[in-house]
Design an enzyme around this catalytic site. Structure first.
Site, PDB file in Angstrom:
ATOM      1  N   SER A  52       0.638  -1.489   0.013  1.00 24.86           N
ATOM      2  CA  SER A  52       0.387  -0.254   0.276  1.00 24.86           C
ATOM      3  C   SER A  52       0.672   1.336   0.286  1.00 24.86           C
ATOM      4  CB  SER A  52      -1.106  -0.302   1.300  1.00 24.86           C
ATOM      5  OG  SER A  52      -1.808   1.159   1.116  1.00 24.86           O
TER       6      SER A  52
ATOM      7  N   HIS B  59      -7.844  -4.971  -1.256  1.00 27.13           N
ATOM      8  CA  HIS B  59      -6.831  -5.077  -0.282  1.00 27.13           C
ATOM      9  C   HIS B  59      -6.816  -5.274   1.102  1.00 27.13           C
ATOM     10  CE1 HIS B  59      -4.503  -1.574  -0.088  1.00 27.13           C
ATOM     11  NE2 HIS B  59      -3.695  -0.977   0.594  1.00 27.13           N
TER      12      HIS B  59
END
Length: 689
Positions: A542, A660
């Site tokens: 990320s 995610h």
């Protein structure tokens, strides 16, 4: 080793002109996941990855799986004599939500019972104030598009739902369980095209009525990227609403007295607005208002006021800012002759809890903790008491729940992770090194207990959004170290380890500090004999994927291998995809000339240069990722495959039906095995395996 033949990736001649600067974008065609040529390219990349000779993959897979059989345990949430908690047993794919009532435990929500495929995740849950009803949110396939349901705790019957568009929604119950405030996005047909992920509002919902009839109580006309918080005090009198623009480290805050104004139109009074600080409120059982804030205190402080006069000028310090430790949490125990406050701190990312008199904040002692690790929040009973619970973990301890009794001053184990695992012994060293500008940065170095370096080493970092890198049980780290490697975790600027000033020293125009801190960590590990540049890998996901993407383009000579997971890499166009527009408060916006200068100075995709010998690089991305679109990694992989003069491979692992965040254990194991095998192959750890 020679680099493999890469799938053809045509380079276009697209060049944008931004603020007088030409910005080439040769792989913009990879931004469309539905285009046939993109699907064909991704399929070819998948075949290339499948053919990669990764040493020790099955061995890593087996060991990670074994260490994850520790399971997990979560802190209890109390409602009277009933409490709720999460637990994952060794064989379960997902943690299950349980309730304990009159000493009898039963499962309330089991994601695998909802969906045997393992693709459904439990994103959030909140019991009502009496513990009779439970609001919960689930999503499918990693997309985090939570749908909200309500069930009856006694019977397990789902009373209503789904209510859609509830991603990241808090739920604030009013007494009686028939009504709650929550946050929901506007319907897609009410917002401009491309803005469907934004435009949140705060609503009041009455159980059993259509969600589309809910009364909007807040958010109209405000910033489209605002996130909202909403809570109701234990007695139901006080409503709190907060608003922050995207992920900004500041919030506006309002309070309403629901005794003197209707719940459908609460009269909100401003606590703070247009102030560069973060503040939260807790309404004490003693009638005082407790203010948790970093206003005029970057490491945090606790103030007191009254609910009737909550404005800043009425605050007075109860727990002042500490010179070193960062305030993280607090709990009030008042069923004592002298009520106390437990205050959680992190000191260089190591947790501790101090004890203070509630009346004046004077410190009277500390809470015993199991070791030098991470405490995951302090909870107490809503109606008060003399007990508190907190989670604890460290590098070799799976999550546990500890119980503190203020009458005896003792801490005891309340619940452990349910699995029994053979955790390998490791040595953890806390080191300090100097970054390029002389700033001292802390780092945890985890290594085998026997032998010395240099060894294959993974350097991990994040450096953003005020998130702290704290010790914790990790099957991947333990597997790497048990195999003979070293794992280092740098507490870079941009994180929260030293408070909000540390965060801001690594955001916006200061972002290069984060990359400099990582390079300095690498140089320190090499200079002290821990590793060599030929044995050193970096890993991040990320925002940490942005970190390692920038690092490999800035210092390709320093690193042998890179694992870059769910990354941001095109920092000129990142606001156009996923939740990117909520992050311009952290990174800046390419629409603003000065901020474009910050972004273009390091945007990894735009700093790939032909003829450079780049490290071996593995991009791992997830097709259902609605936060960071996988196009960042697709474009970067194509650029590196075209440009590199090295024989070290550039590979792309593109996973479907994953996102995610939360995922099943089996998906976690498979990803970890591939990442570890890649790192081992290209640092020499698995050379003879």
């Amino acid at each position: 080793m020679t680099s493999p033949p890469y799938p053809p990736a045509p380079r276009s001649d697209i060049v944008d002109e931004l603020h007088g600067t030409p910005v080439p974008d040769p792989y913009r065609w990879l931004e469309d996941p539905d285009a046939p040529e993109v699907k064909e390219w991704l399929e070819a990349q998948g075949e290339l990855f499948a053919q990669a000779g990764l040493s020790g993959r099955e061995r890593f897979r087996g060991r990670v799986e074994e260490l994850l059989k520790s399971g997990s345990i979560g802190s209890p949430t109390w409602r009277g004599d009933r409490h709720f908690f999460m637990r994952r047993t060794p064989e379960q794919e997902h943690a299950v939500l349980y309730v304990v009532d009159d000493g009898v435990e039963r499962a309330l929500i089991d994601p695998m019972a909802l969906d045997p495929s393992g693709l459904t995740t439990l994103d959030a849950w909140q019991p009502d104030k009496e513990g009779r009803l439970l609001a919960y949110q689930i999503s499918v396939g990693g997309d985090e598009e939570s749908q909200l349901f309500v069930l009856d705790v006694a019977s397990g019957e789902v009373l209503e739902g789904p209510i859609d568009r509830c991603r990241y929604s808090p739920v604030a119950w009013l007494p009686g369980g028939g009504t709650y405030y929550y946050v929901r996005r506007l319907a897609p047909d009410r917002v401009p095209e491309g803005e469907e992920q934004y435009h949140r509002r705060v609503y009041l919902h009455v159980l059993g009525t259509p969600a589309d009839d809910d009364v909007m109580i807040f958010g109209e006309g405000l910033e489209k990227t605002n996130y909202y918080g909403v809570s109701v005090s234990r007695d139901g009198r006080w409503l709190t609403v907060s608003a922050s623009r995207g992920t900004a480290p500041r919030n506006d805050l309002w309070v309403a007295d629901l005794e003197s104004s209707p719940v459908t139109a609460p009269a909100l009074v401003t606590v703070q607005q247009d102030v560069d600080a973060q503040t939260g409120l807790h309404f004490g059982r003693d009638g005082r208002l407790y203010v948790f804030t970093d206003r005029d205190a970057p490491r945090g402080r606790i103030c007191v006021a009254t609910p009737q006069a909550p404005a800043y000028e009425n605050w007075r310090d109860l727990i002042p800012e500490d010179a070193e430790a960062v305030l993280s949490d607090f709990a009030i125990l008042d069923d004592l002759d002298e009520p106390i406050m437990l205050v959680g701190w992190t000191r260089h990312a190591i947790s501790e809890i101090s004890v203070h008199r509630l009346a004046d904040g004077a410190r009277t002692g500390s809470v015993p903790t199991p070791g030098l690790g991470t405490i995951g929040g302090i909870s107490e009973r809503p109606e008060g008491g003399h007990e508190a619970w907190f989670g604890y973990t460290d590098n070799t301890t799976p999550p546990t729940i500890q119980h503190y009794d203020a009458r005896t001053g003792e801490t005891t184990l309340w619940a452990a992770s349910p699995g029994s695992v053979d955790v390998p012994p490791v040595r953890t060293e806390h080191v300090v090194y100097s970054s390029a500008d002389g700033t001292e940065v802390h780092m945890l170095v985890i290594s085998p207990v026997d032998g010395s370096g240099p060894r294959p080493t993974v350097l991990y970092g994040y450096g953003g959004f005020g998130i702290s890198m704290t010790p914790g049980y990790s099957a991947s780290i333990l597997t790497w170290v048990e195999a003979g490697g070293v794992y280092a975790i740098a507490q870079l600027r941009g994180g929260g380890e030293q408070g909000e000033e540390w965060h801001r020293a690594g955001m916006l125009g200061n972002k290069q500090n984060v990359f400099d801190d990582l390079h300095a960590a690498a140089e320190h590990l090499i200079a002290t004999g821990v590793t060599t540049s030929e044995q050193l890998a970096i890993s991040g996901g990320s925002n940490g994927g942005l970190l390692v993407g920038a690092a490999l383009t800035q210092r390709p000579d320093l690193y042998a291998a890179v694992v870059c997971s769910a990354p941001l890499l095109d920092m000129i166009r990142y606001e156009r995809f996923g939740l990117g527009a909520t992050w311009n408060v952290e990174y800046g916006s390419a629409d603003i000339p000065e901020e474009f200068g910050w972004l273009s100075s390091y945007s990894p995709y735009h700093h790939v240069r032909e003829g450079v010998e780049y490290p071996a690089t593995l991009f791992t991305v997830f097709a259902s990722d609605t936060r960071v679109h996988p196009l960042h990694a697709w474009k970067m992989a194509a650029a590196l495959q075209h440009a590199t003069a090295s024989d070290r491979p550039i590979l792309l692992r593109n996973e479907t039906e994953a996102g995610h965040g939360a995922r099943s254990v089996s998906k976690t194991v498979a990803l970890a095995a591939d990442q570890l095998a890649f790192l081992a192959t290209h640092t020499g750890l698995a050379k003879d395996r």
